[in-house]
Design an enzyme around this catalytic site. Structure first.
Site, PDB file in Angstrom:
ATOM      1  CG  HIS A 163      -2.040  -0.994   1.114  1.00  0.00           C
ATOM      2  ND1 HIS A 163      -3.310  -0.656   0.750  1.00  0.00           N
ATOM      3  CD2 HIS A 163      -2.044  -2.339   1.289  1.00  0.00           C
ATOM      4  CE1 HIS A 163      -4.070  -1.742   0.725  1.00  0.00           C
ATOM      5  NE2 HIS A 163      -3.323  -2.789   1.046  1.00  0.00           N
ATOM      6  CG  ASP A 195       0.137   9.256   0.670  1.00  0.00           C
ATOM      7  OD1 ASP A 195       0.023   8.095   1.074  1.00  0.00           O
ATOM      8  OD2 ASP A 195      -0.529  10.203   1.121  1.00  0.00           O
TER       9      ASP A 195
END
Ligand code: GDG
Length: 469
Positions: A157, A365
Site C-alpha cells: 500500500h 504517499d
C-alpha cells in the site's frame, strides 16, 4: 474450487452497525470475502501476556474473521519497531528517521513466522491467499517453508522506494528475496514498480522477463501496478446523507462569506502537514487580499503516538498552527482550524463537500485516498478544486488536479490562489475529468483486477457464491 484468504496486520470488517465509519478498503475486502466465501486473518490489536497462537474466529456480516493476539515484545519489535520505525520511514524516503535495531528485525521475522504457523491449518489446497502491506513481506516465505503451495499474492500500500534507499536497509536482500516467494506482487503505481525492477536488475542481478515477470534469487515472480481506488459510488452517496448534510451546514455556517480549504490526514510526517501550513502562511503573506477571506480546516487524528517521530511531528504542528494564527488571526477570524480528532466517514464527506479547495500535500504517499474522497464528495453543480502533491501515487491518475511540489511554499500558495479564484466552468471541467477517473478506477475494479491476476498465475478457478455482491 478456491476461496480467498486475506491477510493483513489489522483486521477491521464492517461491524454491522454504522458502516459509515468503516474505511473503503475494509468494505471492499469484506465484499470480496463474501463473494469468494473467504476468510480474513490478522492481528486482533490485543496484547496478551504471552503468545499462544489461539485463534479467535467469528463471522461478521457474512465475513469470517480469524485473529490472533500478539505479545508485548511482538508489539514493540514487529509493529512499533520494524514496521513503523524502520520500513515506514525508509519507504517514505525518510532515511533520517529510520531506526535499525537488530531486535526489530528479529521481531518482524518472528511475528511473520507466528502468523504463518497460525494460518497454516486454516488453508485449504486451492485457496488464493492475498497478503497486504509492509508488515507482512516475509509471510509467503514462512508459509512456503511450512509447505504451503497455494498461490499467494502481495500488495504494497505504500511506495516502493528507489533502490539507492532500499540498500540503506541492513539485510535488504533478504527482504527483497522474500517477495520472490509470492506468485504476484502488486504496487500502487508504475513508478513504484519501476523502482522495484531497478533494485532487481541493479542490486540482485536479476532480469525483467516478458509478461510482467521478474527473475532473481533463482525464482520468478509476476509484478504489476494496481492503483487502489475508492468505494466511490458509496462515498458520493455518503456525501448526500443526513449526517453529511449536517456537517456541511455546520461548516458552511462557520465559513460564511469565506472559502474553506480542507485537509484530512492521519497525523503522519509523510503527509506534508508542515509544508501545507507553511504554504497557507505564504498565501496570507504574499496575497493579503485573501486574509479574512479563507479558512483552513485541517483534521489530523493522531496515529502511532507511541513512536517518538510522531510525537515530535505533533509538537511541530501545534507550534506552527499557533504561530500562523497568532500572526494573522483577529478576534473574529482564525485562519487555521487544526483538529486532532477522528470524524465519522459521513461527516468527513460533508466537510469535503463544503470546501472550496482540497489541499493534499504528502511528501510521499503510496496512493492517498483522501484526494479521491474529496473528488467523490463534491457537488457536481459547484465542485471544489483539488490541489495535489506530485508525490502522491494518486497524482498519476488525477491529472486534472492542480499538481504541486509540496516542498515549495510558493507553488502551494500559487495553486491555492488559482484554485480560490477559479471560474465555475473550469472547476466543473476539471472535476468531471477527475470524478470519471475516481468512479471508473474504484476499489472494486482494483480488487477484482488483483484477484483475477493472482488466479491467472495458476490453474484453479475462483468459486463465486451464487448471490455474492
Ligand atoms: C495507506 C497508504 C494508501 C483520516 N482521518 C479520518 C479518517 N481518515 C481516513 C481518510 C482515508 C484514510 O483515513 C487515509 O487514507 P490514505 O490513503 O490517505 O492514507 P494512509 O492511511 O496512509 O493509507 C496510502 C492507502 O494505504 C490505501 O492503499 O492510499 O498511500 O499510506 O480514507 O478518510 N477517517 C475517519 N475519520 C477521520 O478523522 N472516519
Amino acid at each position: 474450487m478456491s476461496r480467498l484468504i486475506v491477510v493483513s496486520n489489522r483486521v477491521n470488517p464492517p461491524s454491522g452497525r454504522g458502516d459509515e465509519t468503516v474505511g473503503g478498503l475494509a468494505m471492499a475486502l469484506s465484499a470480496a470475502l463474501r463473494e469468494y466465501s473467504g476468510l480474513w486473518f490478522g492481528w486482533s490489536g490485543k496484547i496478551a501476556p504471552e503468545f499462544t497462537g489461539a485463534l479467535n474466529t467469528q463471522t461478521v456480516k457474512g465475513v469470517t474473521v480469524a485473529t490472533v493476539d500478539l505479545d508485548e515484545a511482538d508489539y514493540q519489535e514487529y509493529y512499533n519497531g520494524y514496521a513503523n520505525k524502520t520500513l515506514w520511514p525508509l519507504f517514505h524516503y525518510r532515511v533520517d528517521l529510520a531506526a535499525y535495531d537488530r531486535s526489530f528485525g528479529e521481531g518482524y521475522d518472528r511475528v511473520n513466522r507466528r502468523f504463518a504457523e497460525t494460518l497454516r491449518p486454516l488453508i485449504q489446497p486451492d485457496d488464493l491467499i492475498w497478503v497486504h502491506d509492509y508488515h507482512l513481506i516475509p509471510l509467503a516465505r514462512e508459509l512456503r517453508q511450512a509447505g504451503v503451495r497455494n498461490r499467494i499474492g502481495f500488495f504494497l500500500h505504500i511506495p516502493w522506494p528507489a533502490h539507492q534507499l532500499v540498500v540503506t536497509l541492513p539485510r535488504h536482500r533478504v527482504l527483497v528475496e522474500a517477495l520472490f516467494d509470492y506468485d504476484l506482487v502488486g504496487f500502487q503505481t508504475a513508478e513504484h514498480l519501476q523502482a522495484f525492477e531497478g533494485y532487481v536488475t541493479t542490486e540482485a542481478g536479476g532480469q525483467i522477463l516478458s509478461q510482467g515477470r521478474l527473475s532473481a534469487f533463482g525464482k520468478t515472480v509476476r509484478a504489476d501496478a494496481f492503483p487502489i481506488g475508492l468505494d466511490a459510488e458509496q462515498f458520493a452517496a455518503l456525501a448526500r446523507s443526513p449526517r453529511a448534510h449536517r456537517s456541511y451546514d455546520v461548516m458552511a455556517a462557520h465559513s460564511v462569506f469565506r472559502k474553506m480549504i480542507v485537509g484530512v490526514d492521519r497525523l503522519d510526517y509523510s503527509k506534508g502537514l508542515e509544508e501545507r501550513l507553511i504554504g497557507v502562511e505564504r498565501l496570507l503573506q504574499d496575497h493579503p487580499e485573501f486574509r479574512r477571506e479563507i479558512l483552513m480546516l485541517q483534521i489530523a487524528p493522531p496515529s502511532r503516538d507511541e513512536v517518538e517521530a510522531y510525537q515530535a511531528e505533533r509538537a511541530k504542528l501545534d507550534a506552527l498552527t499557533g504561530r500562523i494564527n497568532g500572526e494573522f488571526g483577529h478576534m473574529d477570524w482564525t485562519p487555521i482550524h487544526y483538529i486532532n480528532r477522528n470524524y465519522r466517514r459521513d461527516e468527513l464527506a460533508g466537510i469535503y463537500r463544503a470546501a472550496a479547495v482540497g489541499l493534499v500535500t504528502p511528501l510521499r504517499d503510496g496512493m492517498n485516498l483522501v484526494a479521491k474522497e474529496f473528488v467523490a464528495a463534491q457537488d457536481p453543480e459547484d465542485p471544489g478544486v483539488l490541489v495535489l502533491s506530485r508525490f502522491a501515487g494518486a497524482a498519476m491518475q488525477l491529472k486534472d488536479a492542480l499538481i504541486i511540489n509540496p516542498n515549495s511554499p510558493e507553488e502551494i500558495a500559487d495553486a491555492l490562489r488559482r484554485a480560490l479564484s477559479m471560474p465555475l466552468a473550469e472547476r466543473r471541467k476539471r472535476w468531471e475529468a477527475l470524478n470519471a477517473n475516481v468512479q471508473r478506477e474504484d476499489v472494486t475494479a482494483w480488487r477484482d483486477r488483483f484477484v483475477q491476476s493472482l488466479a491467472a498465475t495458476g490453474p484453479a478457478q475462483l468459486r463465486r457464491v451464487a448471490n455474492g455482491s
